[in-house]
Structures are given as structure tokens and as C-alpha cells.
Scaffold this motif. Structure first.
Motif, PDB file in Angstrom:
ATOM      1  N   GLY A 192       0.872  -1.233   0.127  1.00  0.00           N
ATOM      2  CA  GLY A 192      -0.042  -0.063   0.047  1.00  0.00           C
ATOM      3  C   GLY A 192       0.909   1.271   0.053  1.00  0.00           C
ATOM      4  O   GLY A 192       0.488   2.472   0.643  1.00  0.00           O
ATOM      5  N   GLN A 193       1.901   1.216  -0.657  1.00  0.00           N
ATOM      6  CA  GLN A 193       2.659   2.469  -0.557  1.00  0.00           C
ATOM      7  C   GLN A 193       2.725   3.286  -2.222  1.00  0.00           C
ATOM      8  O   GLN A 193       3.118   2.530  -3.065  1.00  0.00           O
ATOM      9  CB  GLN A 193       4.208   1.977  -0.391  1.00  0.00           C
ATOM     10  CG  GLN A 193       4.462   1.323   0.923  1.00  0.00           C
ATOM     11  CD  GLN A 193       3.975   2.141   2.072  1.00  0.00           C
ATOM     12  OE1 GLN A 193       4.790   3.274   2.247  1.00  0.00           O
ATOM     13  NE2 GLN A 193       3.240   1.815   2.988  1.00  0.00           N
ATOM     14  N   THR A 194       2.824   4.413  -2.117  1.00  0.00           N
ATOM     15  CA  THR A 194       2.731   5.247  -3.496  1.00  0.00           C
ATOM     16  C   THR A 194       3.797   6.372  -3.037  1.00  0.00           C
ATOM     17  O   THR A 194       3.778   7.163  -2.215  1.00  0.00           O
ATOM     18  CB  THR A 194       1.403   5.779  -3.766  1.00  0.00           C
ATOM     19  OG1 THR A 194       0.361   4.895  -3.747  1.00  0.00           O
ATOM     20  CG2 THR A 194       1.483   6.489  -5.110  1.00  0.00           C
ATOM     21  N   GLY A 272       6.330   9.950   0.439  1.00  0.00           N
ATOM     22  CA  GLY A 272       5.005   9.322  -0.086  1.00  0.00           C
ATOM     23  C   GLY A 272       4.142  10.377  -0.605  1.00  0.00           C
ATOM     24  O   GLY A 272       4.036  11.641  -0.408  1.00  0.00           O
ATOM     25  N   PHE A 273       3.232   9.975  -1.572  1.00  0.00           N
ATOM     26  CA  PHE A 273       2.868  10.788  -2.421  1.00  0.00           C
ATOM     27  C   PHE A 273       1.718  11.428  -1.421  1.00  0.00           C
ATOM     28  O   PHE A 273       1.093  12.404  -1.804  1.00  0.00           O
ATOM     29  CB  PHE A 273       1.933  10.006  -3.708  1.00  0.00           C
ATOM     30  CG  PHE A 273       1.088  10.725  -4.496  1.00  0.00           C
ATOM     31  CD1 PHE A 273       1.862  11.877  -5.404  1.00  0.00           C
ATOM     32  CD2 PHE A 273      -0.029  10.478  -4.517  1.00  0.00           C
ATOM     33  CE1 PHE A 273       1.015  12.558  -6.338  1.00  0.00           C
ATOM     34  CE2 PHE A 273      -0.846  11.418  -5.510  1.00  0.00           C
ATOM     35  CZ  PHE A 273      -0.195  12.485  -6.215  1.00  0.00           C
ATOM     36  N   TYR A 274       0.786  10.553  -0.656  1.00  0.00           N
ATOM     37  CA  TYR A 274      -0.023  11.027   0.148  1.00  0.00           C
ATOM     38  C   TYR A 274       0.473  11.710   1.540  1.00  0.00           C
ATOM     39  O   TYR A 274      -0.349  11.926   2.479  1.00  0.00           O
ATOM     40  CB  TYR A 274      -1.131  10.093   0.460  1.00  0.00           C
ATOM     41  CG  TYR A 274      -1.660   9.472  -0.798  1.00  0.00           C
ATOM     42  CD1 TYR A 274      -2.541  10.427  -1.356  1.00  0.00           C
ATOM     43  CD2 TYR A 274      -1.276   8.268  -1.347  1.00  0.00           C
ATOM     44  CE1 TYR A 274      -3.161   9.748  -2.536  1.00  0.00           C
ATOM     45  CE2 TYR A 274      -1.692   7.941  -2.565  1.00  0.00           C
ATOM     46  CZ  TYR A 274      -2.726   8.434  -3.224  1.00  0.00           C
ATOM     47  OH  TYR A 274      -3.168   8.025  -4.304  1.00  0.00           O
ATOM     48  N   GLY A 275       1.657  11.755   1.722  1.00  0.00           N
ATOM     49  CA  GLY A 275       2.275  12.521   3.000  1.00  0.00           C
ATOM     50  C   GLY A 275       3.235  11.475   3.804  1.00  0.00           C
ATOM     51  O   GLY A 275       3.223  10.382   3.301  1.00  0.00           O
ATOM     52  N   GLY A 276       3.998  12.068   4.597  1.00  0.00           N
ATOM     53  CA  GLY A 276       4.809  11.179   5.241  1.00  0.00           C
ATOM     54  C   GLY A 276       6.284  10.832   4.386  1.00  0.00           C
ATOM     55  O   GLY A 276       6.243  11.096   3.193  1.00  0.00           O
ATOM     56  N   GLN A 278      10.203   8.539   4.482  1.00  0.00           N
ATOM     57  CA  GLN A 278      11.151   7.475   5.264  1.00  0.00           C
ATOM     58  C   GLN A 278      12.624   7.780   4.794  1.00  0.00           C
ATOM     59  O   GLN A 278      12.769   7.758   3.416  1.00  0.00           O
ATOM     60  CB  GLN A 278      10.712   6.120   4.862  1.00  0.00           C
ATOM     61  CG  GLN A 278      11.362   4.963   5.461  1.00  0.00           C
ATOM     62  CD  GLN A 278      10.568   3.639   5.275  1.00  0.00           C
ATOM     63  OE1 GLN A 278       9.611   3.690   4.867  1.00  0.00           O
ATOM     64  NE2 GLN A 278      11.080   2.559   5.760  1.00  0.00           N
ATOM     65  N   ASP A 279      13.451   7.865   5.512  1.00  0.00           N
ATOM     66  CA  ASP A 279      14.731   7.839   5.390  1.00  0.00           C
ATOM     67  C   ASP A 279      15.636   6.522   5.301  1.00  0.00           C
ATOM     68  O   ASP A 279      15.169   5.793   6.191  1.00  0.00           O
ATOM     69  CB  ASP A 279      15.436   8.828   6.342  1.00  0.00           C
ATOM     70  CG  ASP A 279      15.208  10.253   6.227  1.00  0.00           C
ATOM     71  OD1 ASP A 279      14.483  10.752   4.981  1.00  0.00           O
ATOM     72  OD2 ASP A 279      15.336  10.958   7.255  1.00  0.00           O
ATOM     73  N   PHE A 280      16.548   6.339   4.348  1.00  0.00           N
ATOM     74  CA  PHE A 280      17.429   5.230   4.371  1.00  0.00           C
ATOM     75  C   PHE A 280      18.698   5.951   4.508  1.00  0.00           C
ATOM     76  O   PHE A 280      19.254   6.405   3.417  1.00  0.00           O
ATOM     77  CB  PHE A 280      17.349   4.414   3.097  1.00  0.00           C
ATOM     78  CG  PHE A 280      15.919   3.770   3.173  1.00  0.00           C
ATOM     79  CD1 PHE A 280      15.530   2.718   4.090  1.00  0.00           C
ATOM     80  CD2 PHE A 280      14.933   4.384   2.307  1.00  0.00           C
ATOM     81  CE1 PHE A 280      14.034   2.383   3.872  1.00  0.00           C
ATOM     82  CE2 PHE A 280      13.502   3.798   2.183  1.00  0.00           C
ATOM     83  CZ  PHE A 280      13.136   2.776   3.088  1.00  0.00           C
ATOM     84  N   ILE A 302       5.873   3.637   4.817  1.00  0.00           N
ATOM     85  CA  ILE A 302       5.333   4.857   5.487  1.00  0.00           C
ATOM     86  C   ILE A 302       4.065   4.870   5.900  1.00  0.00           C
ATOM     87  O   ILE A 302       2.916   4.371   5.591  1.00  0.00           O
ATOM     88  CB  ILE A 302       5.461   5.972   4.399  1.00  0.00           C
ATOM     89  CG1 ILE A 302       6.798   6.111   3.665  1.00  0.00           C
ATOM     90  CG2 ILE A 302       4.672   7.465   4.801  1.00  0.00           C
ATOM     91  CD1 ILE A 302       6.914   7.080   2.353  1.00  0.00           C
ATOM     92  N   SER A 303       3.692   5.368   7.271  1.00  0.00           N
ATOM     93  CA  SER A 303       2.745   5.127   8.067  1.00  0.00           C
ATOM     94  C   SER A 303       1.468   6.055   7.392  1.00  0.00           C
ATOM     95  O   SER A 303       1.897   7.216   6.741  1.00  0.00           O
ATOM     96  CB  SER A 303       2.922   5.713   9.399  1.00  0.00           C
ATOM     97  OG  SER A 303       1.713   5.848  10.322  1.00  0.00           O
ATOM     98  N   SER A 304       0.394   5.557   7.170  1.00  0.00           N
ATOM     99  CA  SER A 304      -0.744   6.247   6.874  1.00  0.00           C
ATOM    100  C   SER A 304      -1.205   7.552   7.631  1.00  0.00           C
ATOM    101  O   SER A 304      -1.794   8.391   6.982  1.00  0.00           O
ATOM    102  CB  SER A 304      -2.047   5.346   6.896  1.00  0.00           C
ATOM    103  OG  SER A 304      -2.349   4.952   7.836  1.00  0.00           O
ATOM    104  N   GLU A 305      -0.735   7.471   8.687  1.00  0.00           N
ATOM    105  CA  GLU A 305      -0.939   8.549   9.830  1.00  0.00           C
ATOM    106  C   GLU A 305      -0.061   9.719   9.174  1.00  0.00           C
ATOM    107  O   GLU A 305      -0.229  10.725   9.874  1.00  0.00           O
ATOM    108  CB  GLU A 305      -0.915   8.314  11.366  1.00  0.00           C
ATOM    109  CG  GLU A 305      -2.074   7.687  11.870  1.00  0.00           C
ATOM    110  CD  GLU A 305      -1.889   6.001  11.733  1.00  0.00           C
ATOM    111  OE1 GLU A 305      -0.785   5.528  11.678  1.00  0.00           O
ATOM    112  OE2 GLU A 305      -2.971   5.435  11.669  1.00  0.00           O
ATOM    113  N   GLY A 306       1.155   9.471   8.767  1.00  0.00           N
ATOM    114  CA  GLY A 306       2.199  10.496   8.524  1.00  0.00           C
ATOM    115  C   GLY A 306       3.557  10.092   8.385  1.00  0.00           C
ATOM    116  O   GLY A 306       3.750   9.154   7.584  1.00  0.00           O
ATOM    117  N   THR A 307       4.239  10.315   9.377  1.00  0.00           N
ATOM    118  CA  THR A 307       5.877  10.162   8.892  1.00  0.00           C
ATOM    119  C   THR A 307       6.082   8.669   9.329  1.00  0.00           C
ATOM    120  O   THR A 307       6.106   8.386  10.461  1.00  0.00           O
ATOM    121  CB  THR A 307       6.778  11.087   9.807  1.00  0.00           C
ATOM    122  OG1 THR A 307       6.415  12.610   9.224  1.00  0.00           O
ATOM    123  CG2 THR A 307       8.266  10.894   9.377  1.00  0.00           C
ATOM    124  N   GLY A 308       6.889   7.999   8.501  1.00  0.00           N
ATOM    125  CA  GLY A 308       7.411   6.601   8.646  1.00  0.00           C
ATOM    126  C   GLY A 308       8.909   6.960   8.917  1.00  0.00           C
ATOM    127  O   GLY A 308       9.300   7.633   8.244  1.00  0.00           O
TER     128      GLY A 308
END
Length: 324
Positions: A192-194, A272-276, A278-280, A302-308
Motif C-alpha cells: 500500500g505504498q505510493t 510518500g505521495f499522500y504524505g509522510g 522515510q529515510d534510508f 510509510i505510516s498512513s498517519e504521517g511520517t514513517g
């Protein structure tokens, strides 16, 4: 006498007619030569493979080789320091083809003893001299490395792959293009990641975009020195890219990176396209070499609530010579 006069007049008329015909014939067979401006820029240049480069093109096919796109534009310094725009006459997927003058612009330039070409075309690209301050020697091409590249499925984005060519002299019309930069393939998978964008930066604030001095070498490898101050490269994914769910089918994101050493490693930020985001972060001392690519594969969550958040090490990296 009257008859003789009539005959003479007849001969004169015939002679005048012959002169008129001869005049027309001469003007049609031997037209005045065109002005130099009318013939300038009509040369056709042929883009060929440099045997040492092994598949130098502009977009990736299924075998990770780069090919031309129809209508690709290059800067050509056609025996002068004047920037001229040439257009590729071939089709998408061609591995070689001809370039013809598309636009010459205005102004004049100083004479140079060979032809220099650079892909992609930019009106701001200039020919410089090696005795200028803080540039490579010998002469060089001044080009602005973009801070943003555009995503293309399983490929390098249009206009992102920097290449240069230089001929032996002014009688040589074969443009043997060589890649200038290095490459990073980021493979992402997750449920579920965009992805909206992928951002690359060095952990030591290395300059990655802006003004660069590129030195083409006939029969040798080109050199590049980044003079700009941009410290990130962003791969813009437009309307978003939904990634695969498994590692085996991970979605590829290609970035063109200047060939540099990163003593403290680098960080990739996936937005993420919808927010949030993630760093590697990779902390190894790594060098990106010209005409080679490295691969990093990561799971995106990436969490759907925000930042992963996520921190990884260098993994699944490979350096492949001649494939890109």
C-alpha cells in the motif's frame, strides 16, 4: 540591296534570339552561389557507439542499456564556441542515428578546431577556456546540472543522462558519446505504498547540482567538476508511483549522480505521495564511478498517519561496468 538588307536583318534577329537563349541557359545552369549563412549549419552529424562505452544511449531498455528518443536535442559547438541546437532524426529506441541543425540562435563565437556535443541541450550551455579561474584544463563545457529529475518507468528520466562527444577535427562528423555521470538504482517494495519523490543527498554536504565544468577527451574518458552549491537531487514521480509489494518484484527508481566520493555515505529520503516520508541512511565510505551504477533495495513502510522512519545499511549494491 533591299533583299540583302532583309537577309541581314533576319540574321541579326536570329543572333539576338540565340543570345537571349544563351543568357537564360547560363543563368539556369550556373546560379550564383548561396551566401555562407544559407549553407552554414547544414552538416549532418552521426551519433555512434564508442566501443569502450558499450551501449551509450539516452533511455534504458530491458537490458539496462541506454538508447535515444525521437526528437532528442543536443548542444553542438560546430567549430565555434557558439551554442547550436541539433535534433535527433531517428526513432525511439534507436541505438545510433543522425543529428541535424534545429536552431542556431544569434551571435557569433570564437573558432575551435573540432566539434563538441553535449546531451541534453540547454541554451545556457557554454564553451569555456581552461585558463579561467577554478576550472579543469584543457578547455571545457559549462553546463548546469539540474536539481530535479523526472521519473520514468524502469529508466532514466528524459534529459537526465549527461553525455558528451568530441571529434578528432573539423573533418570528423562522428559523435562518439560518452556518459559523464554515475547512477543509483533505488528498488522499493511495500504494501500500500505510493511514492511521490525520491531525494538523494551526501552526508557530508557534497555539491550535486548547479554549474559544472565538463572536459571531453577525444578517445578518453570525460571529466566533470561540480561548481554549483546544490546538495540534493530529487526524482519527481509526478502523479505518484505505486510500488510492488514483494522484494523480488521491487519497483525501480533511477537517479543520475555526479561521479563523486561520499566519505560519510549518503541518505535517501522517500516522500510518500499522500504524505509522510522515510529515510534510508548509508554511512559507508562509497565512491560513485563514471559509467557505473549501484543498487540499493529497501522495504518502504510509510505510516498512513504521517511520517514513517527507517534506517538501513548499504545492501544489494552492485557496480556494473558497461551496462549503463
Amino acid at each position: 540591296m533591299g533583299n540583302i538588307g532583309g537577309i541581314a536583318m533576319k540574321h541579326l534577329l536570329i543572333f539576338a534570339a540565340l543570345l537571349a537563349l544563351t543568357g537564360c541557359s547560363i543563368s539556369e545552369i550556373e546560379p550564383a552561389p548561396p551566401l555562407e549563412e544559407e549553407t552554414a549549419g547544414k552538416k549532418i552529424f552521426h551519433a555512434v557507439i564508442d566501443n569502450e562505452e558499450c551501449e551509450t544511449r539516452v533511455y534504458l531498455d530491458n537490458k539496462i542499456r541506454i538508447r535515444w528518443n525521437a526528437g532528442d536535442l543536443i548542444t553542438l559547438f560546430e567549430g565555434t564556441t557558439r551554442n547550436k541546437q541539433y535534433i535527433f532524426l531517428g526513432d525511439d529506441g534507436d541505438n545510433a542515428g543522425d543529428f541535424d541543425l534545429n536552431k542556431s540562435g544569434f551571435g557569433s563565437g570564437n573558432d575551435i578546431d573540432r566539434y563538441y556535443a553535449l546531451y541534453p541541450y540547454a541554451s545556457s550551455t557554454k564553451y569555456g577556456y581552461g585558463d579561467e579561474e577554478d576550472v579543469p584544463v584543457p578547455d571545457y563545457i559549462k553546463y548546469t546540472l539540474p536539481a530535479t529529475q523526472t521519473y520514468k518507468e524502469k529508466s532514466i528520466g528524459p534529459g537526465a543522462n549527461l553525455m558528451v562527444a568530441v571529434t578528432a577535427d573539423l573533418d570528423d562528423f562522428d559523435l562518439k558519446f560518452r556518459n559523464v555521470c554515475s547512477y543509483l538504482r533505488v528498488k522499493l517494495y511495500g504494501t500500500g505504498q505510493t511514492v511521490g519523490s525520491v531525494v538523494f543527498k551526501g552526508n557530508n554536504g557534497e555539491a550535486l547540482s548547479g554549474i559544472a565544468a565538463i572536459t571531453p577527451v577525444y578517445g578518453g574518458e570525460p571529466a566533470i567538476s561540480v561548481k554549483g552549491t546544490g546538495t540534493t537531487i530529487t526524482l519527481d514521480c509526478g502523479n505518484g508511483v505505486e510500488i510492488a509489494q514483494t522484494k523480488e518484484s521491487a519497483t525501480e527508481f533511477w537517479l543520475v549522480v555526479p561521479p563523486l566520493n561520499f566519505p560519510n555515505g549518503f541518505t535517501i529520503t522517500v516522500n510518500g505521495f499522500y504524505g509522510g516520508s522515510q529515510d534510508f541512511t548509508i554511512t559507508n565510505n562509497l565512491t560513485f564511478l563514471r559509467n557505473k551504477y549501484n543498487t540499493i533495495t529497501r522495504e518502504l513502510a510509510i505510516s498512513s498517519e504521517g511520517t514513517g522512519m527507517g534506517v538501513g545499511n548499504w545492501g544489494n549494491g552492485e557496480s556494473v561496468e558497461g551496462q549503463i
